[in-house]
Design a protein around this motif. Sequence first.
Motif, PDB file in Angstrom:
ATOM      1  N   ASP A  29       1.545   9.289   3.887  1.00  8.93           N
ATOM      2  CA  ASP A  29       1.186   8.046   4.695  1.00  8.93           C
ATOM      3  C   ASP A  29       1.003   6.933   4.136  1.00  8.93           C
ATOM      4  O   ASP A  29       1.587   5.777   4.809  1.00  8.93           O
ATOM      5  CB  ASP A  29      -0.208   8.691   5.732  1.00  8.93           C
ATOM      6  CG  ASP A  29      -0.190   9.432   6.469  1.00  8.93           C
ATOM      7  OD1 ASP A  29       0.988   9.584   7.100  1.00  8.93           O
ATOM      8  OD2 ASP A  29      -0.971  10.186   6.953  1.00  8.93           O
ATOM      9  N   ARG A  30       0.280   7.139   3.019  1.00 11.00           N
ATOM     10  CA  ARG A  30       0.031   5.580   2.136  1.00 11.00           C
ATOM     11  C   ARG A  30       1.251   4.990   1.616  1.00 11.00           C
ATOM     12  O   ARG A  30       1.835   3.799   1.843  1.00 11.00           O
ATOM     13  CB  ARG A  30      -0.965   5.848   1.207  1.00 11.00           C
ATOM     14  CG  ARG A  30      -2.222   6.110   1.535  1.00 11.00           C
ATOM     15  CD  ARG A  30      -3.414   6.027   0.449  1.00 11.00           C
ATOM     16  NE  ARG A  30      -2.910   7.129  -0.513  1.00 11.00           N
ATOM     17  CZ  ARG A  30      -3.768   8.322  -0.580  1.00 11.00           C
ATOM     18  NH1 ARG A  30      -4.603   8.584   0.326  1.00 11.00           N
ATOM     19  NH2 ARG A  30      -3.641   9.040  -1.365  1.00 11.00           N
ATOM     20  N   ALA A  31       2.028   5.934   1.305  1.00 13.43           N
ATOM     21  CA  ALA A  31       3.656   5.469   0.681  1.00 13.43           C
ATOM     22  C   ALA A  31       4.258   4.849   1.892  1.00 13.43           C
ATOM     23  O   ALA A  31       5.164   3.982   1.711  1.00 13.43           O
ATOM     24  CB  ALA A  31       4.241   6.475   0.098  1.00 13.43           C
ATOM     25  N   LEU A  32       4.282   5.502   3.112  1.00 12.57           N
ATOM     26  CA  LEU A  32       5.292   5.072   4.101  1.00 12.57           C
ATOM     27  C   LEU A  32       4.624   3.799   4.682  1.00 12.57           C
ATOM     28  O   LEU A  32       5.387   2.834   4.809  1.00 12.57           O
ATOM     29  CB  LEU A  32       5.083   6.044   5.395  1.00 12.57           C
ATOM     30  CG  LEU A  32       5.904   5.649   6.553  1.00 12.57           C
ATOM     31  CD1 LEU A  32       7.380   5.304   6.329  1.00 12.57           C
ATOM     32  CD2 LEU A  32       5.980   6.649   7.631  1.00 12.57           C
ATOM     33  N   LYS A  33       3.378   3.736   4.588  1.00 19.49           N
ATOM     34  CA  LYS A  33       2.858   2.339   5.294  1.00 19.49           C
ATOM     35  C   LYS A  33       3.050   1.173   4.195  1.00 19.49           C
ATOM     36  O   LYS A  33       3.396   0.002   4.550  1.00 19.49           O
ATOM     37  CB  LYS A  33       1.297   2.495   5.489  1.00 19.49           C
ATOM     38  CG  LYS A  33       1.108   3.465   6.587  1.00 19.49           C
ATOM     39  CD  LYS A  33      -0.595   3.455   6.919  1.00 19.49           C
ATOM     40  CE  LYS A  33      -0.720   4.225   8.057  1.00 19.49           C
ATOM     41  NZ  LYS A  33      -2.164   4.380   8.105  1.00 19.49           N
ATOM     42  N   ASP A  34       2.937   1.449   2.777  1.00 18.40           N
ATOM     43  CA  ASP A  34       3.311   0.499   1.863  1.00 18.40           C
ATOM     44  C   ASP A  34       4.581  -0.136   1.931  1.00 18.40           C
ATOM     45  O   ASP A  34       5.096  -1.206   1.836  1.00 18.40           O
ATOM     46  CB  ASP A  34       3.061   1.068   0.559  1.00 18.40           C
ATOM     47  CG  ASP A  34       1.745   1.228  -0.148  1.00 18.40           C
ATOM     48  OD1 ASP A  34       0.785   0.542   0.874  1.00 18.40           O
ATOM     49  OD2 ASP A  34       1.484   1.913  -1.096  1.00 18.40           O
ATOM     50  N   TYR A  35       5.711   1.102   2.261  1.00 17.50           N
ATOM     51  CA  TYR A  35       7.261   0.776   2.324  1.00 17.50           C
ATOM     52  C   TYR A  35       7.425  -0.151   3.638  1.00 17.50           C
ATOM     53  O   TYR A  35       8.243  -0.880   3.442  1.00 17.50           O
ATOM     54  CB  TYR A  35       8.006   2.018   2.249  1.00 17.50           C
ATOM     55  CG  TYR A  35       9.365   1.770   2.442  1.00 17.50           C
ATOM     56  CD1 TYR A  35      10.048   0.883   1.376  1.00 17.50           C
ATOM     57  CD2 TYR A  35      10.297   2.293   3.491  1.00 17.50           C
ATOM     58  CE1 TYR A  35      11.430   0.777   1.637  1.00 17.50           C
ATOM     59  CE2 TYR A  35      11.654   2.080   3.560  1.00 17.50           C
ATOM     60  CZ  TYR A  35      12.339   1.062   2.839  1.00 17.50           C
ATOM     61  OH  TYR A  35      13.585   1.122   2.870  1.00 17.50           O
ATOM     62  N   LEU A  36       6.878   0.323   4.692  1.00 19.72           N
ATOM     63  CA  LEU A  36       7.050  -0.487   6.010  1.00 19.72           C
ATOM     64  C   LEU A  36       6.420  -2.085   5.685  1.00 19.72           C
ATOM     65  O   LEU A  36       7.230  -2.866   6.344  1.00 19.72           O
ATOM     66  CB  LEU A  36       6.408   0.218   7.109  1.00 19.72           C
ATOM     67  CG  LEU A  36       7.117   1.635   7.444  1.00 19.72           C
ATOM     68  CD1 LEU A  36       6.598   2.235   8.737  1.00 19.72           C
ATOM     69  CD2 LEU A  36       8.485   1.390   7.838  1.00 19.72           C
ATOM     70  N   ALA A  37       5.249  -1.971   5.215  1.00 18.72           N
ATOM     71  CA  ALA A  37       4.840  -3.450   5.029  1.00 18.72           C
ATOM     72  C   ALA A  37       5.725  -4.203   3.990  1.00 18.72           C
ATOM     73  O   ALA A  37       5.964  -5.353   4.121  1.00 18.72           O
ATOM     74  CB  ALA A  37       3.380  -3.242   4.366  1.00 18.72           C
TER      75      ALA A  37
END
Length: 329
Positions: A29-37
Amino acid sequence: MSTALAHLPSFRVTQPGPPPASDEGAQLDRALKDYLAHLSVERGLSANTVAAYRRDLVRYGAYLASAGRPGLAGVTEADVTGFVESVRRGADGGRPLSPSSTARALAAVRGWHKFAQAEGLAVDDPSAEVRAPTLLRRLPHALSVDDVAGLLDAAGAGDGPLPLRDRALLELLYATGARISEIVGLDVDGVSDSAAVRLLGKGSKERVVPVGSFARDALEAYLVRARPALVAAGRATPALFLNTRGARMSRQTAWAALQSAAARAGLKEHVSPHTLRHSFATHLLSGGADVRVVQELLGHASVTTTQIYTMVTPDALREVYAAAHPRAR
């Protein structure tokens, strides 16, 4: 946080506050949100593009979480390959994806892994060697020259300003090979030189395209005899093509005008604005135009995109075979 990220779904249901370390998927979850940001803020991608990446990567994250991968560091090439096969068949519970959609999902996965490697979240990129399904190159659908002539004649049939508008619209689409968004986006001063139009294409790249005599005549008739009546119904506007309220014509209205003309012309096949673009390119190349010239006229960034129009159709193969082979008859 970007609007595109504000309602990012998780791979699982969580309680408020930091998830426990044992919760598989929390790191994803955190890795995906970082990438989308990163895509939204640093690379400046549009909200629609970020949303498309999010859909594919949420599905990928759910697949990894179900496989017991708490983060990207432990993902293997077999995991990526398994995901590609899973979404192709719909084995993960989602809808099966076409080869082109599967290739798009893999592209999103590759971007995420490359980002994770660059950020030190993973040592290797397990997606680097995974290949997408082979895409069959389909020939763009083009109308015959006679069908185009019938379509354009049908567009101008009838009384009042709308037939003149529709004839000019479709003549200009076929004469320039423009995208529908480029044509409805034209202002009157964009056709001030009647021999050419200035089109604003993808990436705000401008190109100048010649206009033939048929389109010039239809455009002049529209500007002199029809546009003044349409503009009187609204406020002053620089837009070239207007709707019945005197405002700029929308793509939907242009689409409806084309469909109406196709029905009156008796065309049984599906006709879209892009059909006229395909017809423009196909007829130019059939007439001997150089593919590089057609590339410039279409506004393609790469000649590879244009070269699909040079592919020989099965009918053309049969005609050449019948005419050239000594024992074809």
